[in-house]
Design a protein around this motif. Structure first.
Motif, short mmCIF file in Angstrom:
data_model
loop_
_atom_site.label_atom_id
_atom_site.label_comp_id
_atom_site.label_asym_id
_atom_site.label_seq_id
_atom_site.Cartn_x
_atom_site.Cartn_y
_atom_site.Cartn_z
N GLY A 1 22.56 76.33 67.31
CA GLY A 1 23.97 76.13 65.74
C GLY A 1 23.01 74.29 65.22
N TYR A 2 23.56 74.39 63.91
CA TYR A 2 23.01 73.54 63.02
C TYR A 2 25.17 72.15 62.97
CZ TYR A 2 19.25 75.30 61.40
OH TYR A 2 18.17 76.18 62.11
N VAL A 3 24.49 71.30 63.44
CA VAL A 3 25.48 70.34 62.97
C VAL A 3 24.81 69.02 62.71
CG1 VAL A 3 26.92 70.81 65.10
CG2 VAL A 3 24.97 68.79 66.02
N THR A 4 25.93 68.12 61.95
CA THR A 4 25.39 66.85 60.85
C THR A 4 26.01 65.44 61.88
OG1 THR A 4 25.32 66.21 58.77
CG2 THR A 4 27.86 67.44 59.33
N HIS A 5 25.81 64.90 61.69
CA HIS A 5 25.57 63.36 62.30
C HIS A 5 25.54 62.08 61.56
CE1 HIS A 5 27.49 60.98 65.90
NE2 HIS A 5 26.51 60.33 65.57
N GLU A 6 26.31 62.01 60.91
CA GLU A 6 26.08 60.71 60.59
C GLU A 6 24.42 59.87 59.39
OE1 GLU A 6 25.56 57.41 63.15
OE2 GLU A 6 26.70 56.87 63.78
N SER A 7 25.49 61.47 58.47
CA SER A 7 24.64 62.19 57.39
C SER A 7 22.88 62.77 57.70
CB SER A 7 23.94 61.10 56.98
OG SER A 7 25.02 60.22 55.56
N ARG A 8 22.78 62.68 58.94
CA ARG A 8 21.61 63.54 60.01
C ARG A 8 22.14 64.60 60.11
NH1 ARG A 8 17.44 60.36 60.73
NH2 ARG A 8 17.27 58.05 59.42
N TYR A 9 21.04 65.64 60.20
CA TYR A 9 21.58 67.10 60.69
C TYR A 9 20.71 67.62 62.40
CZ TYR A 9 23.20 67.27 56.19
OH TYR A 9 24.19 67.73 54.71
N TYR A 10 21.53 68.31 62.88
CA TYR A 10 20.60 68.63 64.41
C TYR A 10 20.81 69.98 64.61
CZ TYR A 10 20.95 63.37 64.94
OH TYR A 10 21.41 61.76 64.18
N GLN A 11 19.60 70.63 65.70
CA GLN A 11 20.05 71.74 65.62
C GLN A 11 20.02 71.26 67.37
OE1 GLN A 11 17.00 74.76 65.95
NE2 GLN A 11 17.80 76.21 65.28
N LEU A 12 21.44 72.64 67.65
CA LEU A 12 22.02 72.22 69.41
C LEU A 12 21.00 73.54 70.35
CD1 LEU A 12 25.33 72.62 68.35
CD2 LEU A 12 24.22 70.55 69.33
N SER A 13 20.85 73.13 71.23
CA SER A 13 19.80 73.59 72.41
C SER A 13 20.00 73.55 73.56
CB SER A 13 18.39 72.81 72.34
OG SER A 13 17.12 74.61 73.31
N ASN A 14 20.20 75.12 74.46
CA ASN A 14 21.03 75.09 76.18
C ASN A 14 20.08 75.02 76.42
OD1 ASN A 14 24.01 74.50 75.46
ND2 ASN A 14 23.71 76.71 73.99
N THR A 15 19.46 74.81 77.43
CA THR A 15 18.77 74.73 77.92
C THR A 15 19.28 75.19 79.81
OG1 THR A 15 17.20 73.82 76.72
CG2 THR A 15 15.81 74.26 79.35
N VAL A 16 18.88 75.94 80.79
CA VAL A 16 19.86 75.85 82.17
C VAL A 16 18.09 74.73 83.08
CG1 VAL A 16 18.79 77.71 84.26
CG2 VAL A 16 19.44 78.21 81.55
#
Length: 313
Positions: A92-107
């Motif tokens: 999933g993509y999220v934004t924080h302080e005008s920057r953009y990030y992709q979420l990642s889940n790792t075991v």
């Protein structure tokens, strides 16, 4: 085109069988033939590709609270670990302080811990007590667990298996661990799904050691501006970026009709123009229905699908 080639091969195959087996065999083939209808559905999306791609936080305590906690921990460069479940969507993509990030889940491992488990035992309607617990009287986390166990039972143990530990539901999320089920108040009680007592279950609530998978969430920066993130979205999420000039007039007309009416369909053999359109939409050669594809066309955003219906004769 691939669809056109498949129809030519099918026709050639029928002709060969007719020549070898005679007219009676060909009549038999005709009686068992099928008609294929290809329906292209196109729906407008009332959001920009950037807005559509961003993950929207659930407002409910059950899903929203753990997701909010995880986001606060991972943005901009932290980590957050949960056991047995992932509070954030992987990719999933999220934004924080005008920057953009992709979420990642790792075991990141496993851990043995005490958990509350809930099991459901079917109760015949004649054995339902006079004071059962009605499903609609339960808090949402408890009611959701009962519904999942009900679906699992009704399917003969073939559904909801990814949410269960054997035949038991494990209370993992914070709202579940604070629910009425977690207090033990419902242990041994009969819960009915309807007022008619058609579906009733006796709940068994226990504390047991469970080996839980550890999931660690983190956020990877993918863009430092909205313009840059738009290019990320087009590269990762948009299935087809199509300009009107890329389509021949008749194929373009069929797409416009699908957009205006929500659907355009043809029965096989398809016209060359529809074949061309399907190929441009990356649907050439599709033998099964496909949906939830994303299209950027002439400055507008759409969701499209192809449904194939086969009617046997």
């Amino acid at each position: 085109m691939a669809l056109q080639r498949r129809r030519v091969l099918r026709t050639a195959g029928v002709s060969t069988l007719a020549a070898l087996a005679g007219c009676s065999s060909l009549s038999g083939l005709d009686s068992e033939s099928s008609t294929e209808t290809y329906a292209l559905h196109v729906d407008s999306i009332d959001a920009s590709p950037v807005e559509y791609a961003l993950y929207e936080l659930d407002e409910s305590p059950l899903f929203g609270d753990p997701a909010r906690t995880a986001l606060e921990a991972v943005l901009p460069d932290g980590r957050h670990t949960t056991y047995g479940y992932t509070p954030l969507p992987d990719g999933g993509y999220v934004t924080h302080e005008s920057r953009y990030y992709q979420l990642s889940n790792t075991v990141t491992g496993r851990e043995r811990m005490e958990r509350t488990l809930v099991r459901a035992e079917r109760v015949p309607s004649d054995d339902v007590p006079a004071d059962p617990v009605r499903l609609d009287s339960l808090d949402r986390p408890s009611a959701r667990v009962v519904k999942i166990l009900h679906s699992h039972t009704q399917s003969g143990g073939e559904s909801m298996t990814d949410l269960l530990h054997g035949s038991a539901y494990v209370l993992r999320r914070p709202a579940e661990r604070r629910s009425r089920l977690a207090t033990g108040d419902l242990d041994g009680r009969v819960v009915t799904m309807t007022d008619s007592d058609t579906w009733a279950y006796r709940l068994h609530v226990t504390r047991e050691p469970v080996v839980e998978t550890a999931y660690t969430a983190l956020a990877i920066e993918v863009a430092e501006s909205r313009a840059a993130f738009r290019e990320v979205v087009f590269g990762a999420r948009i299935d087809v970026d199509l300009a009107p000039s890329a389509l021949p007039p008749e194929a373009r007309d069929r797409l416009v009709r699908a957009i205006d009416r929500g659907e355009y369909s043809e029965s096989a053999p398809l016209s060359e123009s529809f074949d061309t359109l399907l190929a441009e939409l990356d649907l050439a050669g599709v033998d099964e229905s496909v949906n939830r594809r994303l299209l950027w066309y002439d400055g507008d955003f759409y969701r499209y699908a192809l449904y194939i219906q086969r009617d046997e004769h």
